[in-house]
Design a protein around this motif. Structure first.
Motif, PDB file in Angstrom:
ATOM      1  N   THR A 171       0.848  -1.193   0.000  1.00 60.04           N
ATOM      2  CA  THR A 171       0.000   0.000   0.000  1.00 60.04           C
ATOM      3  C   THR A 171       0.876   1.233   0.000  1.00 60.04           C
ATOM      4  O   THR A 171       2.065   1.166   0.298  1.00 60.04           O
ATOM      5  CB  THR A 171      -0.914   0.054   1.242  1.00 60.04           C
ATOM      6  N   THR A 172       0.285   2.336  -0.354  1.00 54.12           N
ATOM      7  CA  THR A 172       0.976   3.608  -0.245  1.00 54.12           C
ATOM      8  C   THR A 172      -0.001   4.631   0.299  1.00 54.12           C
ATOM      9  O   THR A 172      -1.182   4.591  -0.035  1.00 54.12           O
ATOM     10  CB  THR A 172       1.538   4.083  -1.605  1.00 54.12           C
ATOM     11  N   THR A 173       0.438   5.476   1.167  1.00 52.72           N
ATOM     12  CA  THR A 173      -0.406   6.535   1.692  1.00 52.72           C
ATOM     13  C   THR A 173       0.221   7.866   1.315  1.00 52.72           C
ATOM     14  O   THR A 173       1.345   8.137   1.677  1.00 52.72           O
ATOM     15  CB  THR A 173      -0.530   6.435   3.217  1.00 52.72           C
TER      16      THR A 173
ATOM     17  N   SER B 221     -10.967   5.675  -1.583  1.00 53.80           N
ATOM     18  CA  SER B 221      -9.771   6.494  -1.804  1.00 53.80           C
ATOM     19  C   SER B 221      -9.610   6.847  -3.279  1.00 53.80           C
ATOM     20  O   SER B 221      -8.507   6.905  -3.807  1.00 53.80           O
ATOM     21  CB  SER B 221      -8.507   5.774  -1.304  1.00 53.80           C
TER      22      SER B 221
ATOM     23  N   THR C 273      -5.097   5.915   0.199  1.00 47.07           N
ATOM     24  CA  THR C 273      -4.309   4.693   0.271  1.00 47.07           C
ATOM     25  C   THR C 273      -4.805   3.743  -0.802  1.00 47.07           C
ATOM     26  O   THR C 273      -5.999   3.463  -0.862  1.00 47.07           O
ATOM     27  CB  THR C 273      -4.460   4.023   1.654  1.00 47.07           C
TER      28      THR C 273
END
Length: 198
Positions: free
Chosen positions: A12-14, A171, A19
């Motif tokens: 994952t990336t925030t 998101s 996200t």
């Protein structure tokens, strides 16, 4: 009893508030005016690229298709200079962790050909929250109205209006309406709605 096995971690990336997981796909039905293409779908697929999330795009229409690497899902990433209209998928990477009615938003990136002072700017505001129905379902969404400004040499060379429906639960933007003529798009009106999420 045998030891419990753990599932492998999901990439994952925030960035800002959004996200995204690797290995997901979002399909959008698209209508353009004038109708240069018919039966259009845009499919975005996320994949792990080192510590980041990359986005692959399939553009399919009656009579053909194109596949390309849209870029990295991270605010301000240099790859966003190549995005044109399909780049609306990257907008969520610029949003703050929470959105409130009346909140102003501003972000931007270069447009092609990239040169000093050549910038595509988004100046928007959260105008309301509403439940939006799209082919993929019903979602609580922030409605963001933005002016899309093409700036070169300190002057606005072109302008379009974008209305985005952003669903924090996903998101991601679930609907976008773009109106106006710009240097990197031939259509004067584009509507894109989420039709499938996997």
């Amino acid at each position: 009893a045998p030891p419990a096995t753990k599932a492998p971690p999901v990439a994952t990336t925030t960035v800002s508030g959004a996200t995204l997981e690797a290995g997901r796909s979002w399909r959008y039905a698209v209508v353009v005016e004038p109708p240069a293409w018919r039966d259009i779908t845009l499919t975005y697929r996320t994949q792990r690229e080192g510590a980041s999330i990359g986005v692959l795009t399939d553009f399919v229409y009656a009579g053909g298709k194109m596949n390309f690497h849209l870029g990295t899902f991270a605010a301000g990433h240099p790859s966003h200079a190549n995005t044109r209209f399909p780049g609306f998928f990257m907008h969520a990477s610029y949003f703050p962790p929470s959105l409130k009615e009346g909140q102003s938003l501003s972000w931007g990136w270069p447009w092609q050909p990239v040169s000093e002072g050549r910038m595509k700017r988004y100046e928007g505001k959260v105008v309301r929250w509403e439940n939006i129905t799209v082919p993929a379902g019903v979602y609580a969404a922030a409605v963001i109205e933005a002016d899309l400004l093409y700036v070169e040499g300190g002057k606005v060379q072109a302008r379009a209006r974008e209305t985005l429906w952003y669903a924090p639960k996903l998101s991601q933007v679930v609907k976008v309406l773009r109106e106006g003529r710009t240097p990197d798009e031939g259509s004067t009106r584009i509507v894109s709605e989420l039709s499938e999420l996997r």
